[in-house]
Enzyme design. Structure first.
Site, short mmCIF file in Angstrom:
data_model
loop_
_atom_site.label_atom_id
_atom_site.label_comp_id
_atom_site.label_asym_id
_atom_site.label_seq_id
_atom_site.Cartn_x
_atom_site.Cartn_y
_atom_site.Cartn_z
N HIS A 259 0.84 -1.20 0.00
CA HIS A 259 0.00 0.00 0.00
C HIS A 259 0.88 1.26 0.00
O HIS A 259 0.72 2.14 -0.85
CB HIS A 259 -0.90 -0.04 1.24
N GLU A 260 1.81 1.30 0.94
CA GLU A 260 2.64 2.50 1.04
C GLU A 260 3.58 2.63 -0.17
O GLU A 260 3.92 3.74 -0.57
CB GLU A 260 3.44 2.51 2.36
N HIS A 263 1.80 4.75 -2.66
CA HIS A 263 1.92 6.19 -2.40
C HIS A 263 3.32 6.68 -2.80
O HIS A 263 3.48 7.73 -3.42
CB HIS A 263 1.71 6.49 -0.91
N GLU A 289 -4.77 7.48 -3.10
CA GLU A 289 -5.25 6.21 -2.55
C GLU A 289 -5.56 5.21 -3.67
O GLU A 289 -5.43 4.00 -3.48
CB GLU A 289 -6.48 6.42 -1.65
ZN ZN Z 1 -3.06 5.19 1.86
#
Ligand code: ZN
Length: 490
Positions: A259-260, A263, A289
């Site tokens: 997830h990170e 980003h 996101e």
């Molecule tokens: Zn996030």
């Protein structure tokens, strides 16, 4: 940096924006440190540092000179320069509405409240957190008053994260999602085998690193650290900070790392010429996101990904995974399983956690739910939407850090990001063919290159709705996302 006094307005604006970016990077670094390495008692002192940085940034931005430069540059022709002027004008106009003292107070309160929240959560003691939440709410209401023309109070907060999206827009998408998500949750079938640890921390960190390397992690420009509540930060060009949280009882760290990474890669792949300008950041929270969820779910929970990675993961955890085959493992990490914690939620029930927060935030601002009643209302709605009983506030209303730092209005962008992720994904698949076959061979660079070309390199150049339109030819549309969920889960 010195600027020649006869520099044109564009050069002068760029010089000011460069210094503003430096101040923000210093703020990001101080914030990263407070969440990764600062001793807990440093929170009060750090809040002062961050508040001063906010005040300096604010003063520099709202100066008359910036206003005059924006006016002089109104009809600049180059597309990128025009975008720079547009983005700067938007933040200048918004900042001019807000007294510098209020901006600094908001930052200070966040620094103090996040430490109080940490303690409150550890002790599952909502009562001790109430004064801080009260303060955040009071500051937000004062902030909202700076924008009297807004249709609803919530619109003001939403607009900080998602330019051009209103509360009514979110409501429309969420109304459509809610009934379908509940239906999918109720139809859930096979959960796969239970994944039980131990999953030793060092082995998990190794697994995360193998995945990051395959995704294109470069240790001269990125780093990853442990933190209780993972996030990603970019305190400067070629400096990407990922964080993760590794719990020996489960494998969630792997998904939080992916997830990170999403980003981080969005920020990393922005056109280098945008560095130290407001274009050198992702365009909005929803688009951000959408990318974190792309790497976490569309890639990281796909069959193709595990065809490649399970043979590497399984031998790292012989005790826990020795008797679980690839198919069982994929079913287990994708299973729909209504639970207490948003961050651990599956792809279907995740949206219900967000809808609950979206409703409560509006009710708190309107005063129709009193702060002291929040745990009770929270627990009743968790039972209603997800059918779960909340045992204590640490696993309920205190689970997220967002409200402590004043991030009211942020939650919807997680779910809008899920929606956008599938729209963008479909266009990538049109161009790249069967992505899962590539993942099964450990090939992720075609996808990353495609995303860089179509999304990442543009940074903040296009407003989020325009970017989505350019990439997908469409507005934000929940149908492709729902179709993806139906195909995957029924
Ligand atoms: Zn996030």
């Amino acid at each position: 940096m010195t600027v020649a006094t006869d520099a044109g307005p564009l050069e002068r604006l760029r010089a000011i924006l460069g210094e503003l970016a430096d101040l923000r990077h210093a703020e990001a670094l101080a914030d990263w440190d407070s969440r990764v390495s600062m001793p807990p008692a440093g929170a009060e002192g750090r809040a002062d540092v961050l508040a001063t940085l906010t005040r300096l940034t604010h003063e520099k931005l709202v100066s008359d000179e910036v206003g005059e430069l924006l006016e002089a540059l109104e009809s600049v022709e180059d597309e990128t320069d025009a975008a720079l002027v547009r983005v700067t004008r938007r933040s200048w106009e918004r900042a001019c509405r807000v007294p510098g003292e209020l901006a600094a107070e908001m930052t200070h309160a966040a620094g103090v409240a996040v430490a109080a929240w940490d303690r409150a959560k550890a002790a599952s003691d909502f009562e001790s957190f109430v004064p801080h939440l009260e303060r955040q709410l009071e500051l937000k209401l004062r902030y909202i008053e700076c924008f009297p023309e807004a249709q609803t109070p919530y619109d003001v907060l939403l607009d900080d994260y998602e330019e051009g999206t209103t509360t009514a827009d979110v409501q429309r998408v969420f109304d459509r999602l809610k009934q379908e998500l509940v239906r999918l949750m109720e139809q859930r079938a096979d959960d796969g085998p239970a994944l039980r640890g131990p999953f030793p921390v060092a082995q998990q960190q190794l697994a995360s690193r193998l995945v990051l390397d395959a995704f294109g992690y470069d240790e001269t420009k990125w780093r990853i650290d442990e933190t209780p509540h993972p996030f990603a930060e970019k305190p400067g060009l070629d400096d990407i900070r990922l964080t993760t949280h590794t719990d020996p009882g489960d494998l969630t760290s792997l998904f939080s790392t992916m997830h990170e990474f999403g980003h981080g890669v969005y920020e990393f792949d922005i056109d280098e010429s945008f560095a130290r300008t407001p274009l050198g950041r992702g365009t909005s929270s929803t688009i951000h996101e959408s990318q974190s969820r792309t790497w976490e779910n569309l890639v990281g929970r796909s069959r193709g990904f595990w065809r490649w990675f399970y043979p590497q993961l399984q031998p790292l955890f012989p005790e826990a995974l020795g008797r679980i085959d690839e198919d069982g493992f994929v079913r287990a990490v994708s299973a729909i399983s209504p639970g207490l914690i948003r961050g651990d939620a599956d792809e279907v029930t995740y949206g219900l956690h967000i809808i609950l927060r979206f409703e409560l935030e509006q009710e708190l601002l309107a005063g129709t739910v009193a702060l002291r009643d929040l745990p009770e209302v929270w627990n009743a709605r968790m039972k209603d939407y997800l059918g779960v009983d909340v045992p204590d506030d640490a696993h309920g209303v205190l689970q997220d850090m967002h409200w402590s730092v004043g991030y009211i209005g942020y939650f919807p962008t997680y779910q809008l990001g899920n929606v956008a992720s599938v729209q963008i994904w479909e266009r990538a698949r049109d161009d790249l063919g069967e992505l899962e076959e590539q993942f099964a061979r450990g090939e992720f660079s075609p996808l990353r290159e495609w995303l860089r070309e179509h999304v990442y390199r543009h940074g903040g150049k296009y407003p989020p709705r325009e970017l989505l339109q350019r990439v997908t030819g469409s507005e934000l549309d929940p149908e492709p996302y729902l179709e993806y969920l139906r195909t995957k889960f029924t």
